[in-house]
Design an enzyme around this catalytic site. Sequence first.
Site, PDB file in Angstrom:
ATOM      1  CG  ASP A 195      -2.066   0.968   1.097  1.00  0.00           C
ATOM      2  OD1 ASP A 195      -2.071   1.743   0.120  1.00  0.00           O
ATOM      3  OD2 ASP A 195      -2.959   0.956   1.972  1.00  0.00           O
ATOM      4  CG  ASP A 218      -2.958   3.670  -3.622  1.00  0.00           C
ATOM      5  OD1 ASP A 218      -3.942   3.064  -4.075  1.00  0.00           O
ATOM      6  OD2 ASP A 218      -2.996   4.346  -2.590  1.00  0.00           O
ATOM      7  CD  GLU A 219      -5.241  -1.438  -1.008  1.00  0.00           C
ATOM      8  OE1 GLU A 219      -5.565  -2.177  -0.059  1.00  0.00           O
ATOM      9  OE2 GLU A 219      -5.921  -0.452  -1.364  1.00  0.00           O
TER      10      GLU A 219
END
Length: 497
Positions: A11, A105-106
């Site tokens: 993350d 983003d993860e």
Amino acid sequence: MRAAPTILHLDMDAFYASVEQASKPSLRGKAVIVGGLGPRGVVATASYEARRFGVHSAMPTAQARRLCPNGAYLIPRFRLYQAVSEIVMGLLRELSPLVEPLSLDEAFVDLEAGGTAFDSKSARETGERLRADIRAVTGLSGSVGLAGSKMLAKVASEEAKPAGLLLIEPGTERELLAPMSVRTLPGVGPVTGEHLRRAGITTVGELAEAGEDELVRMVGRSHGVGLYRMALGLDDRPVVAERDAKSVSVEDTFDVDLHDRVRIRTEVQRLADRCVQRLRGSGHSGRTIVLKVRRYDFSTLTRSETLRGPTDDPAVVREAAARLLEGVDTTGGVRLLGVGVTGLADYTQEDLFAQSMAAEAEAEAEAAAEAAAEGTAAEPHGAAQTAGPGAAGGLGGPGGSAEAVESAGPTVEPEPAPERRWAAGSDVLHAVYGPGWVQGSGVGRVTVRFEQPGSAPGRVRTFRVEDPELELSDPLPLVGLDDPEAAWGAARRQGTT
């Protein structure tokens, strides 16, 4: 559950805001809020400096401004975020073929499937190496969680924030989870959390002690069984590499309710064009066009139309969206408009049409060959019919000319160039001072800070909004352009594409 912590969850830390801080040296270490800047805007991401003031994602921007009046409020730059995300996802795919992105983003990674980790030691080494590689190629930080299941890996990465790594050893799950809030578990939102609190259950340990039967009685069978398993740390979900997109959509919330029907139609057309751009960017076409309208009283209406075949033609999407709008009552005003496309495919109606035409041409050729063998002349279907004198005239031919066509209608005055908008955070390029970004604008002036990724904080200069030497530009890469001349050249090349 696995016997080794070989599922990794990455993350990125305050991703949008961190990208902005890396891109704008003067903002490093300062409160940065990315999101909608109008009265009805919503915070997308806040830097950790801004979070200390109580600002968080999904908060109205107006409330964030009250909590953090001196923060830097910037529009999102999704093209740059997408580019950085692709670099990060590329690093993850070097670790394993099983990478499950959840957002820009993860992502989850199955390290065992990639042969990069089989036990706690190798998993930790891989996680630390990944964090270092991300820092080296993007200048950003990410938090890593490692565990024997997806749920626990996600919990670990959240506990490791910011810029940390946490590995949960198999067998220690219940001990680690017990003191945590029930809101830590996926699927436990504000409503479920409040329901459990009223029953005296506030921690994961208390959730496990309540037992499956009690939880089923409280929240229903499917949710209760799932909560109990998560409280025990049980999760058998595999990492899934491919997650096909089901739809593509765009929407806008307006600062002031729209009442003018012509303006509403114009906004729908603009949204349709943006939606098609995203559709083509993803390499898809779609068959069902969806219109979303949120009215002044927050009631939300959706209308859809299914086409005969998939398309990525902006004219087709615009026309369908316009037809859908005709069936919506916008009396009283509109707060939000959205256009989407579902029923995605990797081919378009035009492809099908081309295939149909090719098959038809082949059939006509066969018919012509048979007719020739019989001594007759078969005229191909759709052939031009013979006409009188002058019928062959096209543009520039005997029947007409380009000049004649142009002079046939009334003279149309060219429309004035639209006024340029200088939103805070936008990338710009000046003919003399080079690349920079908009710090603010108003009263016919725009303030620009001239700096670039990797440079020292730059100077601020103010220009007229119509200054011909100032233009909008594409963002520069976060790393790899430490030379100002190289950065300026790159910005010029991007600006001319």
